[in-house]
Design a protein around this motif. Structure first.
Motif, mmCIF file in Angstrom:
data_model
loop_
_atom_site.group_PDB
_atom_site.id
_atom_site.type_symbol
_atom_site.label_atom_id
_atom_site.label_comp_id
_atom_site.label_asym_id
_atom_site.label_seq_id
_atom_site.Cartn_x
_atom_site.Cartn_y
_atom_site.Cartn_z
ATOM 1 N N LEU A 172 0.837 -1.209 0.000
ATOM 2 C CA LEU A 172 0.000 0.000 0.000
ATOM 3 C C LEU A 172 0.868 1.254 0.000
ATOM 4 C CD1 LEU A 172 -2.704 -1.162 2.537
ATOM 5 C CD2 LEU A 172 -3.129 -0.566 0.133
ATOM 6 N N TYR A 173 1.910 1.244 0.801
ATOM 7 C CA TYR A 173 2.833 2.367 0.862
ATOM 8 C C TYR A 173 3.477 2.612 -0.500
ATOM 9 C CZ TYR A 173 7.063 4.926 2.292
ATOM 10 O OH TYR A 173 8.073 5.842 2.412
ATOM 11 N N THR A 174 3.976 1.542 -1.112
ATOM 12 C CA THR A 174 4.611 1.659 -2.429
ATOM 13 C C THR A 174 3.611 2.122 -3.476
ATOM 14 O OG1 THR A 174 6.142 -0.098 -1.800
ATOM 15 C CG2 THR A 174 5.989 0.418 -4.150
ATOM 16 N N PHE A 175 2.395 1.596 -3.411
ATOM 17 C CA PHE A 175 1.337 2.009 -4.343
ATOM 18 C C PHE A 175 1.148 3.520 -4.270
ATOM 19 C CE2 PHE A 175 -2.934 2.838 -5.744
ATOM 20 C CZ PHE A 175 -3.171 1.924 -6.756
ATOM 21 N N HIS A 176 1.026 4.039 -3.060
ATOM 22 C CA HIS A 176 0.820 5.483 -2.900
ATOM 23 C C HIS A 176 2.033 6.288 -3.356
ATOM 24 C CE1 HIS A 176 -3.119 5.436 -1.100
ATOM 25 N NE2 HIS A 176 -2.736 4.475 -0.287
ATOM 26 N N LEU A 177 3.232 5.773 -3.104
ATOM 27 C CA LEU A 177 4.432 6.478 -3.544
ATOM 28 C C LEU A 177 4.550 6.524 -5.066
ATOM 29 C CD1 LEU A 177 7.209 5.160 -1.121
ATOM 30 C CD2 LEU A 177 6.157 7.439 -1.135
ATOM 31 N N ARG A 178 4.074 5.473 -5.753
ATOM 32 C CA ARG A 178 4.317 5.354 -7.187
ATOM 33 C C ARG A 178 3.122 5.698 -8.064
ATOM 34 N NH1 ARG A 178 7.263 0.733 -9.474
ATOM 35 N NH2 ARG A 178 7.327 2.250 -11.146
ATOM 36 N N ILE A 179 1.982 6.026 -7.492
ATOM 37 C CA ILE A 179 0.762 6.201 -8.285
ATOM 38 C C ILE A 179 0.886 7.302 -9.336
ATOM 39 C CG2 ILE A 179 -0.447 7.762 -6.713
ATOM 40 C CD1 ILE A 179 -1.941 4.821 -8.740
ATOM 41 N N ASP A 180 1.772 8.262 -9.143
ATOM 42 C CA ASP A 180 1.958 9.325 -10.135
ATOM 43 C C ASP A 180 3.012 8.982 -11.186
ATOM 44 O OD1 ASP A 180 -0.002 10.998 -9.073
ATOM 45 O OD2 ASP A 180 1.404 11.880 -7.636
ATOM 46 N N ASP A 181 3.668 7.843 -11.071
ATOM 47 C CA ASP A 181 4.658 7.380 -12.042
ATOM 48 C C ASP A 181 3.906 6.826 -13.262
ATOM 49 O OD1 ASP A 181 6.392 5.776 -13.559
ATOM 50 O OD2 ASP A 181 7.373 4.906 -11.820
ATOM 51 N N PRO A 182 4.095 7.413 -14.458
ATOM 52 C CA PRO A 182 3.343 6.978 -15.644
ATOM 53 C C PRO A 182 3.480 5.489 -15.965
ATOM 54 C CG PRO A 182 4.426 9.063 -16.075
ATOM 55 C CD PRO A 182 4.943 8.582 -14.748
ATOM 56 N N ALA A 183 4.677 4.917 -15.828
ATOM 57 C CA ALA A 183 4.856 3.492 -16.128
ATOM 58 C C ALA A 183 4.090 2.630 -15.128
ATOM 59 C CB ALA A 183 6.335 3.133 -16.130
ATOM 60 N N PHE A 184 4.159 3.012 -13.854
ATOM 61 C CA PHE A 184 3.422 2.279 -12.813
ATOM 62 C C PHE A 184 1.930 2.415 -13.064
ATOM 63 C CE2 PHE A 184 1.501 2.054 -8.528
ATOM 64 C CZ PHE A 184 1.954 0.803 -8.134
ATOM 65 N N ARG A 185 1.494 3.616 -13.366
ATOM 66 C CA ARG A 185 0.065 3.871 -13.609
ATOM 67 C C ARG A 185 -0.438 3.057 -14.797
ATOM 68 N NH1 ARG A 185 -4.102 7.130 -11.508
ATOM 69 N NH2 ARG A 185 -5.850 6.354 -12.685
ATOM 70 N N ALA A 186 0.372 2.902 -15.845
ATOM 71 C CA ALA A 186 -0.021 2.111 -17.010
ATOM 72 C C ALA A 186 -0.248 0.648 -16.607
ATOM 73 C CB ALA A 186 1.039 2.212 -18.103
ATOM 74 N N GLU A 187 0.633 0.128 -15.777
ATOM 75 C CA GLU A 187 0.467 -1.257 -15.305
ATOM 76 C C GLU A 187 -0.783 -1.385 -14.441
ATOM 77 O OE1 GLU A 187 1.302 -5.285 -15.036
ATOM 78 O OE2 GLU A 187 2.178 -3.767 -16.349
ATOM 79 N N ILE A 188 -0.996 -0.429 -13.569
ATOM 80 C CA ILE A 188 -2.185 -0.425 -12.708
ATOM 81 C C ILE A 188 -3.455 -0.361 -13.556
ATOM 82 C CG2 ILE A 188 -3.449 0.961 -11.000
ATOM 83 C CD1 ILE A 188 -1.062 -0.696 -9.882
ATOM 84 N N ASP A 189 -3.441 0.438 -14.602
ATOM 85 C CA ASP A 189 -4.603 0.537 -15.488
ATOM 86 C C ASP A 189 -4.901 -0.801 -16.162
ATOM 87 O OD1 ASP A 189 -4.969 3.172 -14.773
ATOM 88 O OD2 ASP A 189 -4.038 3.991 -16.590
ATOM 89 N N ARG A 190 -3.845 -1.565 -16.490
ATOM 90 C CA ARG A 190 -4.067 -2.908 -17.061
ATOM 91 C C ARG A 190 -4.705 -3.829 -16.029
ATOM 92 N NH1 ARG A 190 0.443 -1.514 -20.017
ATOM 93 N NH2 ARG A 190 2.010 -2.269 -18.566
#
Length: 126
Positions: free
Chosen positions: A80-98
């Motif tokens: 959860l901590y990492t999710f919140h830290l990385r949610i604005d990272d475009p590459a991370f967000r693209a994976e999350i969107d998938r």
């Protein structure tokens, strides 16, 4: 933002966080293994006999010990901590969107009664 848009976004975020931060954790290891057969369907006809010879009804068997719970909670908090830290990272967000696509057919979330009972300092939206 309209309340219905906020609800839609919160629901999607909750489902994605459940997949990314809870489902694919040690919880999967705890979930793996044999499930006892129950002819009643509710486990009331299942007992576990331990090494001391105690016959424990399935409904009273602890299925996770303290060390496993501690490790699981640490992993979930870290994710959860990492999710919140990385949610604005475009590459991370693209994976999350998938990952969001895989949750599209899940049940819609509903407010948790315990968390909802905590008094709010701001008026509820509506």
């Amino acid at each position: 933002m309209r309340p219905e848009d906020e609800d839609r976004i919160a629901a999607q975020l909750a489902r994605v966080m459940a997949v990314a931060c809870v489902r694919n954790t040690q919880l999967e290891t705890l979930h793996a293994g044999l499930t006892p057969v129950s002819h009643t369907g509710d486990g009331s006809d299942v007992v576990v006999e331990d090494a001391a010879g105690r016959r424990i009804p399935w409904s009273e068997v602890s299925r996770i010990n303290d060390d496993e719970m501690r490790a699981l909670m640490r992993e979930i908090v870290d994710r959860l901590y990492t999710f919140h830290l990385r949610i604005d990272d475009p590459a991370f967000r693209a994976e999350i969107d998938r990952w969001a696509a895989m949750t599209a057919k899940w049940d819609a979330p509903k407010p948790d009664p315990v968390l909802s009972a905590i008094p709010a300092e701001t008026p509820e939206r509506g």
